[in-house]
Design an enzyme around this catalytic site. Structure first.
Site, PDB file in Angstrom:
ATOM      1  N   GLN A 150       5.180  -9.457 -10.867  1.00  0.00           N
ATOM      2  CA  GLN A 150       4.511 -10.518 -11.504  1.00  0.00           C
ATOM      3  C   GLN A 150       3.283 -11.079 -10.703  1.00  0.00           C
ATOM      4  OE1 GLN A 150       7.361 -13.116 -13.495  1.00  0.00           O
ATOM      5  NE2 GLN A 150       8.915 -11.691 -13.130  1.00  0.00           N
ATOM      6  N   SER A 203       0.754  -1.168  -0.043  1.00  0.00           N
ATOM      7  CA  SER A 203      -0.096  -0.061  -0.003  1.00  0.00           C
ATOM      8  C   SER A 203       0.795   1.227   0.008  1.00  0.00           C
ATOM      9  CB  SER A 203      -0.880   0.079   1.080  1.00  0.00           C
ATOM     10  OG  SER A 203      -0.276   0.083   2.375  1.00  0.00           O
ATOM     11  N   SER A 204       0.262   2.505  -0.136  1.00  0.00           N
ATOM     12  CA  SER A 204       0.946   3.680  -0.043  1.00  0.00           C
ATOM     13  C   SER A 204       2.079   3.593  -1.061  1.00  0.00           C
ATOM     14  CB  SER A 204       1.570   3.852   1.319  1.00  0.00           C
ATOM     15  OG  SER A 204       0.601   4.022   2.315  1.00  0.00           O
ATOM     16  N   ASP A 225      -6.627  11.610  -0.643  1.00  0.00           N
ATOM     17  CA  ASP A 225      -6.264  11.648  -1.954  1.00  0.00           C
ATOM     18  C   ASP A 225      -7.222  12.670  -2.960  1.00  0.00           C
ATOM     19  OD1 ASP A 225      -4.166   9.859  -2.496  1.00  0.00           O
ATOM     20  OD2 ASP A 225      -5.553   7.973  -2.452  1.00  0.00           O
ATOM     21  N   LYS A 248      11.288  -7.624 -19.175  1.00  0.00           N
ATOM     22  CA  LYS A 248      10.964  -8.807 -18.180  1.00  0.00           C
ATOM     23  C   LYS A 248       9.601  -8.530 -17.799  1.00  0.00           C
ATOM     24  CE  LYS A 248      12.717 -11.791 -14.334  1.00  0.00           C
ATOM     25  NZ  LYS A 248      13.984 -11.975 -13.361  1.00  0.00           N
ATOM     26  N   GLU A 261      -6.759  25.922   3.471  1.00  0.00           N
ATOM     27  CA  GLU A 261      -5.725  24.842   2.777  1.00  0.00           C
ATOM     28  C   GLU A 261      -6.318  24.019   1.758  1.00  0.00           C
ATOM     29  OE1 GLU A 261      -6.792  22.701   6.728  1.00  0.00           O
ATOM     30  OE2 GLU A 261      -6.707  24.729   5.808  1.00  0.00           O
ATOM     31  N   CYS A 301      -9.288  27.120  11.780  1.00  0.00           N
ATOM     32  CA  CYS A 301     -10.109  26.406  12.571  1.00  0.00           C
ATOM     33  C   CYS A 301     -10.029  26.186  14.197  1.00  0.00           C
ATOM     34  CB  CYS A 301     -10.416  24.952  12.039  1.00  0.00           C
ATOM     35  SG  CYS A 301     -11.962  24.292  12.526  1.00  0.00           S
ATOM     36  N   HIS A 321     -10.921  26.136   6.486  1.00  0.00           N
ATOM     37  CA  HIS A 321      -9.856  25.251   6.066  1.00  0.00           C
ATOM     38  C   HIS A 321      -9.415  25.964   4.544  1.00  0.00           C
ATOM     39  CE1 HIS A 321      -9.649  22.420   9.425  1.00  0.00           C
ATOM     40  NE2 HIS A 321     -11.034  22.636   9.521  1.00  0.00           N
ATOM     41  N   LYS A 330      -0.495   5.487  -5.823  1.00  0.00           N
ATOM     42  CA  LYS A 330      -1.613   5.486  -6.770  1.00  0.00           C
ATOM     43  C   LYS A 330      -2.404   6.981  -6.907  1.00  0.00           C
ATOM     44  CE  LYS A 330      -4.266   2.436  -4.792  1.00  0.00           C
ATOM     45  NZ  LYS A 330      -3.369   1.910  -3.526  1.00  0.00           N
TER      46      LYS A 330
END
Length: 535
Positions: free
Chosen positions: A193, A13-14, A71, A224, A509, A381, A507, A17
């Site tokens: 693979q 994971s991480s 994400d 490969k 940001e 906030c 917020h 993606k």
């Protein structure tokens, strides 16, 4: 007809993606295509709103008030669009909907199974986004890693979509990791693979492989991967670890994968990624100035908990030709050792959002330190609320001043529960969430920063500035410079006679972009860099 790009992850994971999806979305948008994006999260929470940031990082809020995966923040920043609740789907949402339908009798007494009821619901969400957005291409990230048991219904759903809309309308990308074995000095393809083998056993053949690596990858390795994963060599892309995530669109563009993808989807378009994105990335590496900004918060052991704050500071830094070095400071440490040793070397301070009483006194001391030492301070906030409590206690002498979130029966509740929140029982999805309007004092410094007097900002809070204390706090120099249109909710506070001490209930940001930093962050870094005073 809408085309679909599905991005799955393998090996670990991480692996990147989310950044890959954001980068592909940007490349496709700048080929002249209308793009929308979706994140499928296999966890059983309805949304991440009630999760600890240590579990899942930042909770990103969309304009329509949906608490989503971080994400989606990357998607918005890279592609420069505003997403909605339709762009984040969790297993919790899917199963909840299916069970509600069963209780209503929508399935006419049938047996409810993962296939077809659950998979149909997933497909409905994906196709609904395509219909709502009218996008040429919908890019869908499947969260988790291939092989996770909870992700199987989502993989089956995207397999079925390819069958239903035709192979020429779907493109599958598998993002994996190429591990490096230090003892032998080799990069290994076997995990990739096996990950592709697992994906193929479900019925999904990747059209492309994007392989993450910290090391140079030879042509032999690419050959490969192409051979044993049954992918064309021009569809095997190495994505190296780069200095900045904003380099990734350029890496993918240089690989040609965007052209391979659009050719497969029969979307032959001339590449037109703006040169200024490359110029921006170049500038990031040659910034002339350096500032040290402290982020004092509750969850700083995991910077992903404040990923949008980090990126907004970096956007503002590039705009101001300044490298922003962030120091992550646990507010509890300030309670233990005091401010001087942790804050004295900072050029500016940001106190971001958070919930609960842990570390609060450290944040209040931070606000006091910034105020008394003329250090630029931006409160987001909760960070605004800390400013209010500091001024009430340490300027006006209201020693018991507090928020009712932390002390329900405080004698001086300068921050209190919003009226509309008083009868709320459930925690999930019940805060003041999403875009709300704010009217700025037309003669204020805030109006000068924004350049307009009416703004909209993203919110995520239950508690607010107590209007009963507005006048007395103004006597202490803390002025309400932005309110809701009816004047009832204080949205922005500014400390008078300070270089830059501004707190906002929202917020900002979430609305910052690499090439269009948010005005508050832009000004915060600019003032900190130049040492200017606004009077």
């Amino acid at each position: 007809m809408t085309k679909y790009v599905f991005v799955t992850g393998g090996v670990v994971s991480s692996v990147g993606k989310g950044i890959t999806v954001a980068s592909l979305g940007r490349l496709l948008k700048h080929k002249g295509l209308d793009v929308s994006v979706m994140k499928l999260d296999p966890y059983l929470n309805v949304d991440p709103g009630t999760m600890s940031p240590y579990q899942h990082g930042e909770v990103f809020v969309t304009k329509d008030g949906c608490e989503t995966d971080l994400d989606l923040g990357h998607y918005e920043r890279f592609i420069d669009l505003e997403l909605t609740a339709s762009s984040n789907v969790t297993a919790g949402q899917i199963y909840s909907t299916v069970i509600q339908k069963e209780r209503r009798g929508d399935y006419l007494g049938g047996t409810i199974q993962v296939v077809p009821q659950v998979t149909d619901e997933i497909k409905n969400h994906i196709k609904t986004l395509a219909k709502e957005s009218q996008a040429d291409v919908v890019v869908v990230e499947v969260g988790g890693t291939v092989g996770d048991i909870e992700g199987l219904p989502f993989l089956e759903a995207i397999r079925q979509i390819r069958h239903e809309v035709g192979r020429e309308n779907v493109y599958n990308i598998h993002v994996t990791l190429l591990p490096f074995i230090q003892a032998t000095g080799e990069i290994k393809t076997k995990p990739t693979q096996h990950s592709v083998k697992e994906l193929r056993s479900i019925g999904i053949q990747p059209d492309a492989i994007i392989a993450r690596s910290d090391f140079d990858v030879s042509n032999g390795i690419l050959d490969k991967l192409a051979l044993f994963c049954d992918v064309q060599k021009d569809s095997v892309v190495v994505l190296p670890t780069v200095k900045s995530i904003y380099e990734v669109p350029l890496v993918l563009k240089n690989s040609g994968i965007d052209s391979v993808l659009t050719k497969h989807l029969q979307l032959e378009l001339e590449s037109s990624l703006e040169d200024d994105w490359g110029d921006m990335v170049t500038r990031m590496h040659v910034l002339q100035n350096t500032l040290t900004i402290g982020v004092v918060g509750k969850y700083t052991d995991l910077p992903d908990a404040y990923i949008s704050v980090k990126e907004a500071l970096n956007h503002a830094g590039v705009y101001n030709d300044t490298n922003v070095e962030i120091v992550w400071i646990q507010s509890e440490e300030i309670e233990k050792v005091g401010c001087e040793s942790l804050l004295s070397n900072l050029d500016g301070i940001v106190v971001p959002g958070g919930f609960g009483p842990r570390g609060i006194e450290g944040m209040i001391k931070t606000a006091q330190y910034a105020r008394t030492n003329n250090i630029p301070y931006l409160g987001l906030c909760l960070g605004m609320q800390m400013m209010v409590i500091d001024v009430a206690r340490n300027v006006l002498g209201l020693e018991s001043a507090n928020s009712t979130e932390f002390e329900k029966d405080t004698n001086n509740p300068v921050i209190c529960l919003m009226e509309e929140q008083k009868n709320v029982v459930n925690k999930g999805g019940t805060m003041r969430l999403g875009n709300y309007p704010c009217e700025l004092n037309p003669d204020s410094y805030l109006n000068e920063i924004y350049g307009i007097s009416s703004i909209k900002e993203r919110h995520r809070h239950r508690y607010e500035f107590n209007n009963q204390y507005r006048d007395i706090l103004a006597e202490g120099g803390l002025i309400a410079q932005g309110t809701s249109p009816d004047g009832e909710l204080v949205e922005i506070c500014q400390l008078d006679q300070h270089p830059f001490m501004i707190g906002v209930q929202f917020h900002p940001e979430f609305l910052s972009r690499p090439q269009r930093p948010h005005p508050l962050f832009r000004e915060f870094i600019g003032i900190t860099k130049n040492g200017n005073h606004n009077g």
